[in-house]
Design an enzyme around this catalytic site. Sequence first.
Site, PDB file in Angstrom:
ATOM      1  N   CYS A 143       0.801  -1.222   0.000  1.00 45.70           N
ATOM      2  CA  CYS A 143       0.000   0.000   0.000  1.00 45.70           C
ATOM      3  C   CYS A 143       0.830   1.267   0.000  1.00 45.70           C
ATOM      4  CB  CYS A 143      -0.945  -0.012   1.208  1.00 45.70           C
ATOM      5  SG  CYS A 143      -1.948  -1.510   1.283  1.00 45.70           S
ATOM      6  N   HIS A 272      -3.816   8.024   5.591  1.00 48.04           N
ATOM      7  CA  HIS A 272      -3.903   6.676   5.031  1.00 48.04           C
ATOM      8  C   HIS A 272      -5.280   6.092   5.328  1.00 48.04           C
ATOM      9  CE1 HIS A 272      -2.496   2.954   3.380  1.00 48.04           C
ATOM     10  NE2 HIS A 272      -2.699   2.299   4.499  1.00 48.04           N
ATOM     11  N   HIS A 306     -10.027   1.402  -0.625  1.00 51.45           N
ATOM     12  CA  HIS A 306      -8.577   1.319  -0.512  1.00 51.45           C
ATOM     13  C   HIS A 306      -8.034   0.768  -1.824  1.00 51.45           C
ATOM     14  CE1 HIS A 306      -4.604   0.858   0.759  1.00 51.45           C
ATOM     15  NE2 HIS A 306      -4.733   0.085   1.809  1.00 51.45           N
TER      16      HIS A 306
END
Length: 790
Positions: A143, A272, A306
Amino acid sequence: MTAASPVPAVAVSAVHLACSLGDTPEAVWAGIEGAVRGLTPRGPRHLCGQLARPDGAEDSDVALRLAVHHAGAAWAASGLARSALAPDRVAVVLGTTDWGAPDFRHHLADHRDRALARPHTAADAVADALGLTGPREVFVNGCVASACALGHAADLVRTGRADAVLVGGLNLLDDSVLAAFDSWRALDRAGCSPYRRSAGTSLGEGVAFLVLEPAGRAGTNPLGYLLGHALTGDAHHITAPHPDGEGLARAIRAALADAGIGPELIGYVNGHGTGTRANDIAELRALASVFDVRPPVSSTKSQTGHTLGASGALEAAVTVLALRRHTLPGDPAPAPGGLLASAVGDGRDIEDGPACSAPGSGRLAPGSARLAPRLARPAPGLEYALSTSAGFGGQNAALVFGAVAPGGRAYPGVGEVLVTGAGVVHPWATGRAAFLTALRTAGPAIPEAEVADAELAPYIPAADWPRLDPFGRLVTVAARLAEADAGPGTRFDPARIGLVLATASGPVTTHHAMAELHTQGLAPSPLLAPNAVAGVHAGHAAVALNARGPTVVLSAGDASGLLALGQAADLVRAGRADVVYVIAADEAAPALRAGFAHHGLLAKETGRPYDVDADGGVLTPAGVALVLESAEHADRRGARVLGRILGHAGAGAPVGPGGVEESGATLARCLADAARRSGITPDDLPHLYGTSWGHPATDVAEARALAHFPGTRANICGATGYTQAAGALLTTLAALEACSDPTLPRRPLTATRRPLPELASASAPGRPTAALVTAISRGGTCAAAAVRAP
């Protein structure tokens, strides 16, 4: 230390992005401003952010078409396509966790050519479509991948290695990824609510590209500026963040220092914010430890899901647009009242004042975080913003953007970059000394050689063995061996120890196992599934080494090892780390062998690099790690020196995915660039080490490139086998040994019987103390490095 040198500010000239909110910057921003939730059903149980597929696209080329379209749109919007900019001065850098196919089944079960199912395929397609022939790199550490890509792109501009960089992130979803997140019970069935309900995440698809260039080009009006960036590692846990956000806090502080501004100037944080409890609490604690005056925080993931490897670039683009429009994005997450609100203790909406508790308390204290409102609102004074990313393996990234051009700045650099240790895992031998001893007398590579578990087990605690797949064992053991070889004192400051991992094929065994389970309708094991993420294996090594500095993972085919060597040397030279472990590893799993055999890439007998009759390679597993260290740090601990890294270069041939430029022209240019940067001239007659492995097209290309330089050509891959990304670091180790021992190489071309005519011009090297090492990937990525004896 060398004198500080001024560097240009990095301007963001253009962005183009697509996600579930739309397929243009205007559409995405309208969704952000309008508080649109872009999560829609995918199957009976999931809410995801999904991209529209290009008309007529086959499953196998959706990713490539999306990448080419949006990269081309960003490039056109920058105006550079119409400029006189030389194509070889434009780099392409990508971040992704997508291994090039819409489902793991397409990687292996159908025996597709892995050159057409690798992360670098999209970068190759973009560069080919736009005619860009500068450096090319692909980051795959989960990520944080495209956030890493952005930081690296900024450094390419700062150091003058590129006049412009087309940088981005790309990720599509497949059912295997959803199954993995299901196995961790990490998905919120109602759609993620970062920092509020924090009951789980939602996955999404996305693509975003930004164009970076030095500020000040005439006639430009930049969207913003990338002022600073930083990477850190937790060395804490493979899938969970440090509970106090310690590593992320360090990344934020370092990025602010890199930008030359204080935390009080940050007016917005694009967090995030995955929506998982552990991540959200850790991130809020990190922010609370950095900011006395807390800026508004929101997470784009509440609207897009995400987007994994694309998230860093996608969210950076949103942050730049927010600065450009002087607007604070909202966060239209579902109503509060869940886990995080209860942690506050009073049931209030977290945007009204929750935050982070004292470390270790497990609760959030009111008043220590400030979330953005649910709807976007004007922010006329917004000039600086922060974007954060975190990923499996304990990796953290922070990017600082500004709306105004910064003043001139100088950045310190360090002197020499030394090699002070090495670790090798190979079917022949375990350890540097054993490998080099075996190399002196090695014959042709033996097909289907393996590394015995008994060779690896002494270096891995019994409790950790089941958590590591074969790829992870190669990585971790090579790292441990390198640390032991470097001697005591490398752990002076864990926050100053970095790690760069390179791989061509990644965790093949885990990908294949997940494909098999998915085919049978079975869910993956929660223990197995994390190993599908390449960054996890860097995390295992980081925990073993207690390395808490910058951590990145590269995958650009066979050239990956040399690219990683260059990246590691740059981290040391820029003063971002004192010690960096550069590791390259690849398996030779049965499924991978089957795929290579299906496409005629394996030799009938043995690999014969640069042989007229070459018919393929001998696929061989290997892991190798080199310890790179600043001269100052090495001197302080009295380290033994194995050699010096003088310089490196990268380039890209315009041949498209899977192609090879048989003229070798781009590789020759890359070699010349590395020699120039290193101060090596033809009069030095350096050793010239190639890494082609018996593949006829790459053999010819490499031989023609090497023919431009006087000296003796050498290639160890006929003896070591085709070890993919590890081959370049094994070759670098052999080259360093040859620089110190005038009797080497004793057999420059092991197993080669009828050399290609391009090698006929080779001349005796005398006693060179320097070497040039080169590597080429199918798809066009080229790399070269120069090393010297101690």
